[in-house]
Motif scaffolding. Structure first.
Motif, PDB file in Angstrom:
ATOM      1  N   ILE A  25       0.673  -1.183   0.022  1.00  0.00           N
ATOM      2  CA  ILE A  25       0.127   0.004   0.025  1.00  0.00           C
ATOM      3  C   ILE A  25       0.828   1.316  -0.099  1.00  0.00           C
ATOM      4  N   GLY A  26       0.854   2.060  -0.980  1.00  0.00           N
ATOM      5  CA  GLY A  26       1.372   3.215  -1.131  1.00  0.00           C
ATOM      6  C   GLY A  26       0.377   4.272  -0.718  1.00  0.00           C
ATOM      7  N   SER A  27       0.727   5.448  -0.103  1.00  0.00           N
ATOM      8  CA  SER A  27       0.024   6.605   0.080  1.00  0.00           C
ATOM      9  C   SER A  27       0.727   7.841  -0.358  1.00  0.00           C
ATOM     10  N   GLY A  28       0.161   9.135  -0.886  1.00  0.00           N
ATOM     11  CA  GLY A  28       0.685  10.125  -1.199  1.00  0.00           C
ATOM     12  C   GLY A  28      -0.431  11.049  -2.286  1.00  0.00           C
ATOM     13  N   ARG A  29       0.229  11.950  -2.938  1.00  0.00           N
ATOM     14  CA  ARG A  29      -0.548  12.884  -3.718  1.00  0.00           C
ATOM     15  C   ARG A  29       0.434  13.441  -4.716  1.00  0.00           C
ATOM     16  N   ILE A  71      -8.178   0.890  -5.490  1.00  0.00           N
ATOM     17  CA  ILE A  71      -7.748   2.188  -4.708  1.00  0.00           C
ATOM     18  C   ILE A  71      -8.290   1.918  -3.619  1.00  0.00           C
ATOM     19  N   ALA A  72      -7.617   2.458  -2.394  1.00  0.00           N
ATOM     20  CA  ALA A  72      -8.048   2.427  -0.850  1.00  0.00           C
ATOM     21  C   ALA A  72      -8.718   3.707  -0.651  1.00  0.00           C
ATOM     22  N   ASN A  73      -8.048   4.750  -0.753  1.00  0.00           N
ATOM     23  CA  ASN A  73      -8.819   6.019  -0.369  1.00  0.00           C
ATOM     24  C   ASN A  73      -8.639   7.251  -1.118  1.00  0.00           C
ATOM     25  N   VAL A  74      -9.345   8.015  -1.538  1.00  0.00           N
ATOM     26  CA  VAL A  74      -9.269   9.646  -2.224  1.00  0.00           C
ATOM     27  C   VAL A  74      -9.687  10.491  -1.183  1.00  0.00           C
ATOM     28  N   VAL A  75      -9.624  10.276  -0.258  1.00  0.00           N
ATOM     29  CA  VAL A  75     -10.082  11.295   0.604  1.00  0.00           C
ATOM     30  C   VAL A  75      -9.349  11.991   1.829  1.00  0.00           C
ATOM     31  N   ASP A  76      -8.221  11.161   2.065  1.00  0.00           N
ATOM     32  CA  ASP A  76      -7.550  11.460   3.274  1.00  0.00           C
ATOM     33  C   ASP A  76      -6.464  12.548   2.909  1.00  0.00           C
ATOM     34  N   ASN A 132      -3.291  11.883   2.588  1.00  0.00           N
ATOM     35  CA  ASN A 132      -2.537  11.081   1.566  1.00  0.00           C
ATOM     36  C   ASN A 132      -3.508  10.334   0.894  1.00  0.00           C
ATOM     37  N   TYR A 133      -3.682  10.409  -0.396  1.00  0.00           N
ATOM     38  CA  TYR A 133      -4.259   9.247  -0.925  1.00  0.00           C
ATOM     39  C   TYR A 133      -3.691   7.786  -0.788  1.00  0.00           C
ATOM     40  N   SER A 134      -4.404   6.780  -0.898  1.00  0.00           N
ATOM     41  CA  SER A 134      -3.707   5.359  -0.686  1.00  0.00           C
ATOM     42  C   SER A 134      -4.210   4.504  -2.000  1.00  0.00           C
ATOM     43  N   ALA A 135      -3.290   3.659  -2.606  1.00  0.00           N
ATOM     44  CA  ALA A 135      -3.684   2.583  -3.429  1.00  0.00           C
ATOM     45  C   ALA A 135      -2.993   1.259  -3.235  1.00  0.00           C
TER      46      ALA A 135
END
Lengths: 337, 337, 337, 337
Positions: free
Chosen positions: B249-253, B293-298, B300-303
């Motif tokens: 799981i990567g997280s970022g923008r 996709i995990a989240n597009v709301v925090d 950072n986003y997570s995929a």
């Protein structure tokens, strides 16, 4: 239903959405038996054929079509039901192309780093087991993977007089590169110009979600499809339906914008199907959305918003055209190419 | 194995990764039976409780923990195996929060538009059918959805002396908000500070991929987990293993950067497991990657980058700790809270 | 006005915004005469000192401070007027750090490409001509550039109990890396915690907009500043005022989000100064905005929205504190370090 | 030099780059005296004309041209020197268009929020003082701003058989919307198709950097330009030169990608001019780059990388064509329309 067979000669291939002369005029509810060349224009035939020397980068993703659909007008909905996708060669190829792909710098977002080395992977296709053979270059590793045929590109001509290369995914469909574009799926696209000018191509014998390196197991494909036309109702972004799921595909950059486009399209669709207002649909989608990424390598990125039909009450989309075409496909009998 | 039960009082809750005093010191291979408060701090209890009036936006996503893991040193790998997640209330809640979520402008990317209206949705949870009831606000529509309990946050203290709110997903885990964080999964995190300072929280009774509106069906949760420590081998980004899949799981923008981080992490992992060089692993991943996709709301986003184990030869990750903990979990007998 | 001189010993340096003990308590309207270490912690002293061998990457951007400002409460506005910035060494250094900078892949957006080669550039600083000498490594080229001293970081502690490394720019200021942070400028920051906990550092003898490779001409700096406190009125994002311009600085990812944050902050400020509603201010800003990018290399990117005061009627921001501090600065006489 | 005057009739206007028939064939070194319609197609003439009712959104940014340049071949460099830009009306207009602009959600990145209200601002243009009058709608505020005439679009036909609307900025120039495209500037564009098919339009009487709301003070323009052709040397991205600066303009999404493209183009240019290797040029650019954003509102965003010529030794770009055309422009005498 009319049944048309078309195998393009090399000089009949198109490389754009919009701008090319139609190869044929067909009426709605025509069955098309087609052949598509691979994304490389057939120029990669061995592990020694690398992109730099083998490819003509001006002529990638050749399209079979475009087809003029009689009666199609801007605002209408084109329905393309994929009946069957069968690999047309005994091998497919994936190749690392310099400065192309998801894990390298690219011309539109350049760095000063050197390109990755070029490598071409040939996957033999075994029709009996319906599998593909992967063999590593730099280690002693091989594995057979199930084939999972799909089309990278299904599209129509864009609006605003534009002509786009067949490398682009956008609101008009195009190079969305999603594994969801498989046999059994109906793709709904808004018609933007008279006749719709529909084409398809870029067969993949298998592709992971994201298409990480930029090329799937690319291969020539036998394609059977039924094309239908629904007056009006053209969606803002491509919609897909198969027996189990509803899907919307947004394309854009950065990737969250592609996701947003697909999400809002699905909210609109949920409103049409269930009478939900946009906030109720937003809430419901929050809890049931599946969101596989389609590609992070093309000129636009694409993301799928997907709903499992079993989670919701039964609903009829586009007058039930998916089920009708599915049925019609069943009655075609075995597909032989 | 040690077995520890911990139900935090309200003033024992933590709101950060790093920075909070450990609630307890535990040894590796401890079974934890925990209770987690919901993301709202329990402040939403009816459809009339909307975010603006009910929430304390400084104190969201309360964490149960942190736990000091004896012997954990920077560079080590913490393994958290989720044995069981059971809803601890008979209802969960999802709420539209002004200027928060994936389909609204947000403070870090503001527009001049008005916020969306506030609405709170209460989902009753039926333990017998293990389902949740959705009822629309603005139309006559309701549906029951299968519960799918998961944890929004599993994390450790960050490096570089940082303290991050429990709203953030990043390399240290945290608020990744992926439905993959369910019972049966082992999460591997790099230890960044002595003792690791592990915590978890933000139970969701159900969440779609992307967590579109920003809040899942949030609810207090009974959690049983086994925590283990592997010396060295700390991954750059969180890795997950369950019986069927390997995941990174990567997280970022923007979102494509989260995807890239997860992809490269998986390429590294494939190299460790199969001896593939990075280009071979890149190629193989291209054809087998799943990327929900995990989240597009925090913040950072997570995929997620995900591989179906059945596609590859059997391989043992982290010395087989997932299987061991799975087994140990099985021998715990029925979980009663 | 109180006048405080503080030259930190190495172990008094801070590496975070928030989390560090204040070095001193000062009252509003204190003149500070400070010294700041360079971003490398003084570890780069020759062209042979490259990042990989010379740097401690856990301890970059050392801060002078933090200072506790008596009476500062969350929601207040801290005003930091930079009176003078004078290079404290006869040379500055810029270095290409592997996988860091704007034209290379980076850990949070990795590719599989090799890093760029390391190189360190030493710029001699000539105080007489106030110029810096650039000499190329791989060709026979050198040029003298005017020095343009500025501070990369000016910040306060963040909210929500967070502690952030001094490498981060955000709403609390921090590592914004804009050439606008020069002598003669007043920086307004919202206070987020009692005492504000203000610090500064990361002196640049010169930097282009964007800070392309990630490091400016980094050097130790003599800093004279006056710190003041305005009750209430804390801006959402940092605001700057000098004799000729008003500025707002947004930070975030992707870069357009940083731009949006700065634009909306300026629209708010125009509303405060001229009574314009948000749409009128949006329209006016459209025609008069200057938007130099600050950095595209840090953990957040930063973009400046800037207005030439001559285009608008005279207006008094924050009760005229910029002019007052400018005046007070003038009466300090020559600055000697 | 040939001298051609061309004032298009409404049906001679073009709305694309590529795809339109040339209005005329000209030889290199032709002086063009042209008239351009405003971006609205002249449909906004009062404060009551709002976008929704007055505009034809299929026909925006009408182009004067395209011109076929004799001898232009793919890979060549087209040089367009802007001699004079004079407002052709006594007023310009800027209008808030629903779901268009930098501080609203947009169709390719939709949210569920309502659009901003529509408003049209008329700016009277006073040729004597060369100023524009802004009057607020919702408050008692007005101000006169200096006119600063520029062209939003200067472009050639794209490659790969594409046709793009005149709303798009990209490697072929187009709708870059930078205030740098003013009289006295030479724009260098790579030729992509035989004859180059050059056009221009979208006159702005004034625009801030970023073009925040999406429309500048749009107005019909008298344009005098000299078009020249340099064999070979076509740049990857548009380059500009005026008496004081060298500039490169990248376009893309997200905004940092536009910035990267412009930066790498400038690094290439510095290499051509000074023999610097790419790392030396990267280092030097880091300290001297100016980076005003051009637009954050179009289908691609555009960012300028800019160098003050005074910082570097004198160098001759493209054989000195800017100076030659500047001189030639001077000898044209007063421009009368």
């Amino acid at each position: 239903m009319d049944h048309v067979t078309f195998v393009p000669t090399p000089d009949q291939l198109a490389y754009t959405f919009g701008g090319a002369e139609p190869v044929m005029r067909i009426v709605p509810r025509t069955v098309l038996t087609l052949w598509t060349e691979d994304a490389y224009g057939g120029r990669i035939t061995s592990r020694d054929d690398v992109a730099t020397t083998a490819l003509n980068t001006e002529d990638l993703n050749p399209q079979t079509g475009p087809f003029w659909i009689e009666g199609a007008k801007p605002g209408d909905t084109l329905a393309v039901h994929l009946v069957d996708l069968t690999p047309a060669r005994t091998w497919g190829a994936s190749t690392l192309i310099p400065f192309f792909g998801g894990l390298t710098s690219i011309p539109v977002s350049p760095t000063l780093q050197d390109p990755l080395p070029e490598r071409t992977y040939l996957y033999d296709y075994d029709a009996g087991t319906h599998t593909l053979g992967f063999t590593a270059h730099a280690s002693d590793f091989s594995v057979r993977l199930p084939a999972n045929p799909m089309l990278g590109t299904v599209g129509v001509a864009p609006a605003r007089r534009e002509v786009r290369t067949s490398l682009v995914p956008d609101y008009f469909g195009g190079n969305m590169d999603t594994p969801e574009m498989a046999a059994g799926t109906t793709c709904f696209l808004r018609v933007n110009v008279d006749g719709a000018l529909f084409s398809l191509g870029d067969g993949h014998y298998r592709q992971g979600e994201g298409e990480s390196c930029g090329t799937a197991v690319e291969g020539a494909m036998h394609v059977t499809a039924i094309v239908d036309l629904i007056k009006g109702g053209g969606p803002a972004w491509p919609r897909l339906e198969n027996d189990t799921h509803l899907m919307c595909i947004g394309s854009g950059r950065p990737l969250e914008e592609a996701w947003r486009a697909g999400q809002v399209e699905m909210i609109t669709w949920l409103g049409e199907l269930y009478g939900l207002d946009r906030l109720d649909a937003y809430q419901l989608l929050t809890q049931i959305s599946q969101t596989p990424i389609a590609n992070v390598v093309d000129t636009n990125y694409s993301a799928v918003t997907k709903i499992d039909k079993r989670l919701l009450p039964a609903a009829v989309a586009y007058g039930g055209v998916h089920n009708e075409l599915r049925s019609a496909a069943g009655s075609l009998g075995a597909v032989n190419y």
